[in-house]
Structure formats: C-alpha cells, structure tokens
Write a protein that holds these residues in place. Structure first.
Motif, PDB file in Angstrom:
ATOM      1  N   ALA A  61       0.814  -1.217   0.000  1.00  0.00           N
ATOM      2  CA  ALA A  61       0.000   0.000   0.000  1.00  0.00           C
ATOM      3  C   ALA A  61       0.847   1.267   0.000  1.00  0.00           C
ATOM      4  CB  ALA A  61      -0.944  -0.009   1.207  1.00  0.00           C
ATOM      5  N   ARG A  69      -9.092  -4.009  -0.741  1.00  0.00           N
ATOM      6  CA  ARG A  69      -8.765  -4.056   0.686  1.00  0.00           C
ATOM      7  C   ARG A  69      -8.494  -2.667   1.251  1.00  0.00           C
ATOM      8  NH1 ARG A  69      -7.292  -9.291   2.516  1.00  0.00           N
ATOM      9  NH2 ARG A  69      -6.926 -10.797   0.842  1.00  0.00           N
ATOM     10  N   LEU A  70      -8.155  -1.722   0.361  1.00  0.00           N
ATOM     11  CA  LEU A  70      -7.820  -0.362   0.776  1.00  0.00           C
ATOM     12  C   LEU A  70      -8.968   0.608   0.545  1.00  0.00           C
ATOM     13  CD1 LEU A  70      -4.228  -0.288  -0.760  1.00  0.00           C
ATOM     14  CD2 LEU A  70      -4.911  -0.994   1.545  1.00  0.00           C
ATOM     15  N   ASP A  76     -10.733  -3.036   5.410  1.00  0.00           N
ATOM     16  CA  ASP A  76     -10.397  -2.368   6.667  1.00  0.00           C
ATOM     17  C   ASP A  76      -8.903  -2.072   6.778  1.00  0.00           C
ATOM     18  OD1 ASP A  76     -11.126  -1.312   9.214  1.00  0.00           O
ATOM     19  OD2 ASP A  76     -10.384  -3.135  10.168  1.00  0.00           O
ATOM     20  N   GLY A  77      -8.158  -2.281   5.696  1.00  0.00           N
ATOM     21  CA  GLY A  77      -6.749  -1.935   5.705  1.00  0.00           C
ATOM     22  C   GLY A  77      -5.923  -2.785   6.646  1.00  0.00           C
ATOM     23  N   ASP A  81      -6.698  -6.533   7.775  1.00  0.00           N
ATOM     24  CA  ASP A  81      -5.949  -7.433   6.899  1.00  0.00           C
ATOM     25  C   ASP A  81      -4.802  -8.113   7.632  1.00  0.00           C
ATOM     26  OD1 ASP A  81      -5.199  -8.754   4.599  1.00  0.00           O
ATOM     27  OD2 ASP A  81      -4.134  -7.058   3.730  1.00  0.00           O
ATOM     28  N   THR A 104      -5.115   3.784  14.684  1.00  0.00           N
ATOM     29  CA  THR A 104      -4.855   3.578  13.257  1.00  0.00           C
ATOM     30  C   THR A 104      -4.625   4.917  12.565  1.00  0.00           C
ATOM     31  OG1 THR A 104      -7.194   3.713  12.616  1.00  0.00           O
ATOM     32  CG2 THR A 104      -6.348   1.537  13.241  1.00  0.00           C
ATOM     33  N   HIS A 106      -3.698   6.697   8.234  1.00  0.00           N
ATOM     34  CA  HIS A 106      -3.405   6.445   6.823  1.00  0.00           C
ATOM     35  C   HIS A 106      -2.564   7.585   6.268  1.00  0.00           C
ATOM     36  CE1 HIS A 106      -6.900   9.129   6.414  1.00  0.00           C
ATOM     37  NE2 HIS A 106      -6.449   9.408   5.218  1.00  0.00           N
ATOM     38  N   VAL A 121      -8.796   3.770   4.733  1.00  0.00           N
ATOM     39  CA  VAL A 121      -8.637   2.672   5.685  1.00  0.00           C
ATOM     40  C   VAL A 121      -7.289   2.838   6.379  1.00  0.00           C
ATOM     41  CG1 VAL A 121     -10.077   1.070   4.367  1.00  0.00           C
ATOM     42  CG2 VAL A 121      -7.610   1.162   3.930  1.00  0.00           C
ATOM     43  N   SER A 122      -6.978   1.958   7.285  1.00  0.00           N
ATOM     44  CA  SER A 122      -5.739   2.060   8.044  1.00  0.00           C
ATOM     45  C   SER A 122      -4.550   1.552   7.229  1.00  0.00           C
ATOM     46  CB  SER A 122      -5.857   1.268   9.357  1.00  0.00           C
ATOM     47  OG  SER A 122      -6.261  -0.069   9.109  1.00  0.00           O
ATOM     48  N   ASP A 123      -3.570   2.425   7.010  1.00  0.00           N
ATOM     49  CA  ASP A 123      -2.297   1.994   6.430  1.00  0.00           C
ATOM     50  C   ASP A 123      -1.419   1.362   7.508  1.00  0.00           C
ATOM     51  OD1 ASP A 123      -2.892   2.864   3.870  1.00  0.00           O
ATOM     52  OD2 ASP A 123      -2.003   4.838   4.174  1.00  0.00           O
ATOM     53  N   LEU A 143       1.006  -1.677   6.296  1.00  0.00           N
ATOM     54  CA  LEU A 143       0.904  -1.997   4.878  1.00  0.00           C
ATOM     55  C   LEU A 143       1.822  -1.119   4.039  1.00  0.00           C
ATOM     56  CD1 LEU A 143      -2.970  -2.385   4.483  1.00  0.00           C
ATOM     57  CD2 LEU A 143      -1.265  -4.209   4.445  1.00  0.00           C
TER      58      LEU A 143
END
Length: 205
Positions: A61, A69-70, A76-77, A81, A104, A106, A121-123, A143
């Motif tokens: 990511a 997924r993103l 949910d990142g 994941d 979280t 991003h 979403v959460s990186d 990610l």
C-alpha cells in the motif's frame, strides 16, 4: 476475516448465523504454521507470560493505487488485513484478551477506477492488549513498510518468568519463506530448530 468492518456489522452477522442455525467460522491460517505450533509448545517450559510484542508488515500500500482491501467501502486496511491475525495469535498463545485499544492512521488518499475518492482505511495499526492472566501485549501492523526482497514479515516476542522466545518469519517475493526462532533463558540465547514432526504435521507430537 475479519467478520465485519465494525462491531455493528459483526454483531449482525453473528445474530443472522444464529437465527439460521449455521456455524459462522473464520479460519486464521497462521495458527497451523509449524513455527507457531512449535512456539506454543515451547512456551509451556518458560512459565507465566509477562508481555508479548507481535508485528506484521507488508508494503503493497505504499502508493495511491486502488485495491479493494484499501477501500473503506469494502475493506479495513492494516487493522482488518494484518493486525487481526496477530491479535488472534496473541490470544491463542497467551490467553484470553480482557481489553484492547487500537490506534490507526493512513498516509495515502485513494480513488476508484472512475476517479472517485474512496473512504480511507488504516495503512498502519497499533494495538495494546491486556490479558485475563495479567499479561500485556502489543501488535504493530503496517501496509506501507518497504521490506526489500521480502513480500511480508512477521515477528513475535514473548517474555515469560522463565525466559523468552523470539520468532521472525520472512516471506519472500519468490514465494519462499524462512523462520528463525531464538530462546533466551538464564542469560543465554539459543537458536532453535523446528523438529520435523511439526513440519510434517505429526498429530502425535
């Protein structure tokens, strides 16, 4: 996995399965890996767990490319994941979790194939856990980690009254994986070799 993106979604899914009289199941595959099976058995020799630290890092990511997924509409990142796997391992290895707090964030804005911005979403995700046994633990998931030739990396460190276990697992872009396990006890560090019975799935181990 996970069951849902939110507690409300998850509760609805559980209730729907209960009404239908069916089993609602999520399989966390890493419990079956030889290195984690070995660690679970080795922990029994080290006494009470005091603290644990788990990480799961990937780098897919590190840009603004679209991937479901993103997309907050679908995924949910890093939390859903990656982090969820390590929380599951922590619970399986250490014991029931009484409470957990997650932070979280991003770094990238992302757009769908039509150029519309998607919910972020959460990186990355950081989880702090308190176990029923009194132990504490942390999970870090990312990610956006540049891992070089490694496609992903996991690590687990579990600190007990009688010593500690450390495991690092690298999964490479060519599909190969490598696990290293170290036991620390009485001031001495020892590299451990996973017995063949774990690799071969011997049910009598």
């Amino acid at each position: 996995k996970p069951l849902g993106r939110t507690v409300v979604e998850t509760a609805h899914m559980v209730a729907t399965a209960a009404r239908a009289g069916v089993v609602n199941h999520v399989m966390f595959t890493y419990r079956g890996k030889p290195h984690y099976q070995f660690i679970k058995d080795e922990l029994s020799q080290l006494g009470r767990v005091l603290h644990c630290a788990l990480t799961f890092r990937m780098g897919y990511a590190r840009n603004d490319n679209y991937f479901w997924r993103l997309d907050g509409n679908n995924g949910d990142g890093a939390r859903g994941d990656l982090a969820v796997h390590m929380v599951d391992l922590a619970q399986w290895l250490v014991g029931d979790i009484d409470s957990a707090t997650t932070t979280t964030g991003h770094y990238f804005s992302r757009y769908d194939n039509e150029g519309h911005a998607v919910p972020p979403v959460s990186d990355w995700a950081h989880v702090t856990m308190h176990f029923a046994t009194g132990a504490t633990g942390t999970v870090e998931a990312s990610l956006v980690a540049d891992l070089g030739q490694r496609a992903m990396e996991q690590s687990i460190a579990i600190f007990c009254e009688g010593g500690s276990l450390e495991c690092t697992v690298g999964y490479y872009t060519d599909g190969q994986g490598q696990a290293t396990i170290v036991r620390n006890r009485d001031g001495v560090s020892e590299d451990l070799t996973i017995p063949e019975r774990y690799v071969n799935g011997d049910p009598e181990r």
